[in-house]
Design a protein around this motif. Sequence first.
Motif, PDB file in Angstrom:
ATOM      1  N   ASP A  62      -4.375 133.487 -36.703  1.00  0.00           N
ATOM      2  CA  ASP A  62      -3.708 133.084 -35.516  1.00  0.00           C
ATOM      3  C   ASP A  62      -2.739 133.537 -34.810  1.00  0.00           C
ATOM      4  O   ASP A  62      -1.683 133.942 -35.574  1.00  0.00           O
ATOM      5  N   ASP A 116      -2.533 128.054 -41.918  1.00  0.00           N
ATOM      6  CA  ASP A 116      -3.803 127.788 -41.324  1.00  0.00           C
ATOM      7  C   ASP A 116      -4.143 126.361 -41.191  1.00  0.00           C
ATOM      8  O   ASP A 116      -4.755 125.996 -40.315  1.00  0.00           O
ATOM      9  N   ILE A 117      -4.115 125.626 -42.267  1.00  0.00           N
ATOM     10  CA  ILE A 117      -4.341 124.346 -42.427  1.00  0.00           C
ATOM     11  C   ILE A 117      -3.363 123.663 -41.375  1.00  0.00           C
ATOM     12  O   ILE A 117      -3.631 122.629 -40.616  1.00  0.00           O
ATOM     13  N   ALA A 118      -1.924 123.887 -41.344  1.00  0.00           N
ATOM     14  CA  ALA A 118      -0.994 123.218 -40.281  1.00  0.00           C
ATOM     15  C   ALA A 118      -1.510 123.293 -39.011  1.00  0.00           C
ATOM     16  O   ALA A 118      -1.326 122.585 -38.204  1.00  0.00           O
ATOM     17  N   ALA A 119      -2.217 124.624 -38.681  1.00  0.00           N
ATOM     18  CA  ALA A 119      -2.597 124.973 -37.373  1.00  0.00           C
ATOM     19  C   ALA A 119      -3.812 124.275 -37.110  1.00  0.00           C
ATOM     20  O   ALA A 119      -4.331 124.565 -35.873  1.00  0.00           O
ATOM     21  N   GLY A 120      -4.480 123.548 -37.968  1.00  0.00           N
ATOM     22  CA  GLY A 120      -5.900 123.386 -37.672  1.00  0.00           C
ATOM     23  C   GLY A 120      -6.296 121.966 -37.056  1.00  0.00           C
ATOM     24  O   GLY A 120      -7.421 121.773 -36.985  1.00  0.00           O
ATOM     25  N   GLN A 128      -2.869 130.547 -45.814  1.00  0.00           N
ATOM     26  CA  GLN A 128      -3.752 129.258 -45.939  1.00  0.00           C
ATOM     27  C   GLN A 128      -3.208 127.770 -45.532  1.00  0.00           C
ATOM     28  O   GLN A 128      -3.610 127.224 -44.899  1.00  0.00           O
ATOM     29  N   MET A 172       5.198 125.532 -40.883  1.00  0.00           N
ATOM     30  CA  MET A 172       4.120 124.839 -40.510  1.00  0.00           C
ATOM     31  C   MET A 172       4.314 123.785 -39.529  1.00  0.00           C
ATOM     32  O   MET A 172       3.240 123.758 -38.773  1.00  0.00           O
ATOM     33  N   ARG A 181     -12.309 131.689 -42.471  1.00  0.00           N
ATOM     34  CA  ARG A 181     -11.101 132.077 -41.518  1.00  0.00           C
ATOM     35  C   ARG A 181     -11.386 133.613 -40.985  1.00  0.00           C
ATOM     36  O   ARG A 181     -11.695 134.466 -41.858  1.00  0.00           O
TER      37      ARG A 181
END
Lengths: 364, 267
Positions: free
Chosen positions: B121, B101-105, B98, B156, B117
């Motif tokens: 990724d 995922d936030i960092a990639a978002g 998670q 991240m 999700r």
Amino acid sequence: MTKSKSWLSLSGIGVFAVLLLAVAPLMLTDHWLNNLGKYCCWAIAAVGIGLAWGRGGMLVMGQGVFFALGAYSMAMHLTLETAGDRIPGFMVLYDPLAPLPMFWEPFRSATFTLLAIVLLPVIVAGILGYALFKRRVKGAYFAILTQALAVALAVLISSTIRETGGDTGLSDFKYFFGFVLNDPANKAMVYFIAAALLIVCLLAVWQLYRSRFGELLVATRDAEERVRFLGYDPANVKLVAFIVSALMASIGGALFVPIVGIITPAEIGAAASILMIAGVAFGGRASLFGPALGAMAVGWGQSSLGSTWPEGWTYILGLLFIVVVLFLPNGLSSLPARLAAARRKPDVQPTPVIVAAELEEVRS
Amino acid sequence: MTDASLVVTDLRVEFSGFVAVGGVSFDAHPGEVRFLIGPNGAGKTTCIDAITGLSKGTGSARLGEKELLGKQVHKIVRLGVGRTFQTASVFDELTVLQNLDIAAGRHRSPISLLRARRGVDPSIEQALEETGLSGELATQAGILSHGQKQWLEIAMLLVQDAKVLLLDEPVAGMSHDERTATGELLQRIAAKRIVLVVEHDMDFMRRFATRVTVLHQGKVLSQGSVAEVQADPKVQEVYLGTAGAATTAAMSVVPEPVAATKNRTED
């Protein structure tokens, strides 16, 4: 949230829906069904508070404002519907010749009223939230500011007797969008609307919690600066949660009016706003069901104990609140998990992580 | 990934009259592990704060053609500048996946944020492999070890596709093996990115730095390769107090217990 847990929550909502929509109407008397409808209204507002406070870390102490926007929109429409072509009775009392205040006029329209219930809180929370979050107002300052707004609105309503009914409030509604409110069947219909909307709100929040937005919201609650350094503007994340919670408070307020039959400043002021928070804290602010069940429990306590033993009820509520905050900072809904953890590792205390994060926020 | 360099020219940061950074210039290019060292209060972290928009600075900090100073924090990030903090700051209540995922978002549309999700990724898988965290995908970030948290932060930055990685004491509190692993990781990721490391650990610096800038009291004291900097008498004076002792071995440990607890939210 893991996948299996997420689907478990969804089936939980299903069970809750069956209880509210099928079991309760069969089991309860008209009187208690109506009361349950009232708790549903508070629960709808509480679900929003859970989103903003439990997941978003914004201590919304003035949800009464948005509750009032919905409630008074609805109450003005019902008052006008009851009065027909004439000026509402309480206005005539103060000044028989004065015309209907300008801002009442559009509430004759049912469509406008419904739109107002949805759009007013969105607009007000949008402007307010934008101004506060962009300036990075948070923690205790945010809480005090929202609380002050609830007080201000209650005072404003109290002091405009002719326009809003003042402390006496608006009451004696005979019709609800054409339905006669005295008829038990119609009363039950209003209950079904409130219960169904509570389920809808729970579903909405369920989806939000399992979505990427839900994760981002928790991240923003726990480390706002860090989120900023990932390229997001945390103000926007908080704004969305704040607006959704305002919308839910407004919907709760709007249904409160036909169910209870009266709305007064006492229902939307500081004390009422805090009572909404108390229910959420009691049930568990960060959980899915905690806020709704907590609000319903507090509502039930208020109408059963509160009417038979009013002077004791306040103390019981206060005591409950202290006990929960001291021993179960994440509310009653965290009890099963804590018991399970205590059974597995009897000597390891689970740390109340959320509380630490919140203290951090209040300090900064 | 990019040929653009980070060029800082005459950077000044003042806190109500106190000059924390007084005209610092340095540059960092892709392909090198750039170190910024100096004793306590030299202004190392303040330099990073100014570049990332956390503190107000004057002068210039350019990434390629783009000026960074004066922009809002999240907009600087969107230009490709990522940073870590002295104390690891990951989202403790969320899992490693998670967090990443936030960092990639940040490129995602608002609508896609409302969906749950599905799957992982490719960029996240790559970053997990790079940082050796593949086995910790579902672990709550709060219970990771200190070293793993720092690696998660670097991961991240990788999924966030940062062109510039500003790392504030990435090996503080790490074991010797973890330091080596981190150093090797930095050398790997520096091949395509600009990596600027603020450090106290001289041993770590000596092993992994390509070029070093030494700051002292808000000014550049010395600049160059590790050997050049170590041979500089001014540097020896700052670190040893006397110009006489020329043994660079004494530089290897500079104890600085205050640094780890220094506050990181200076806004």
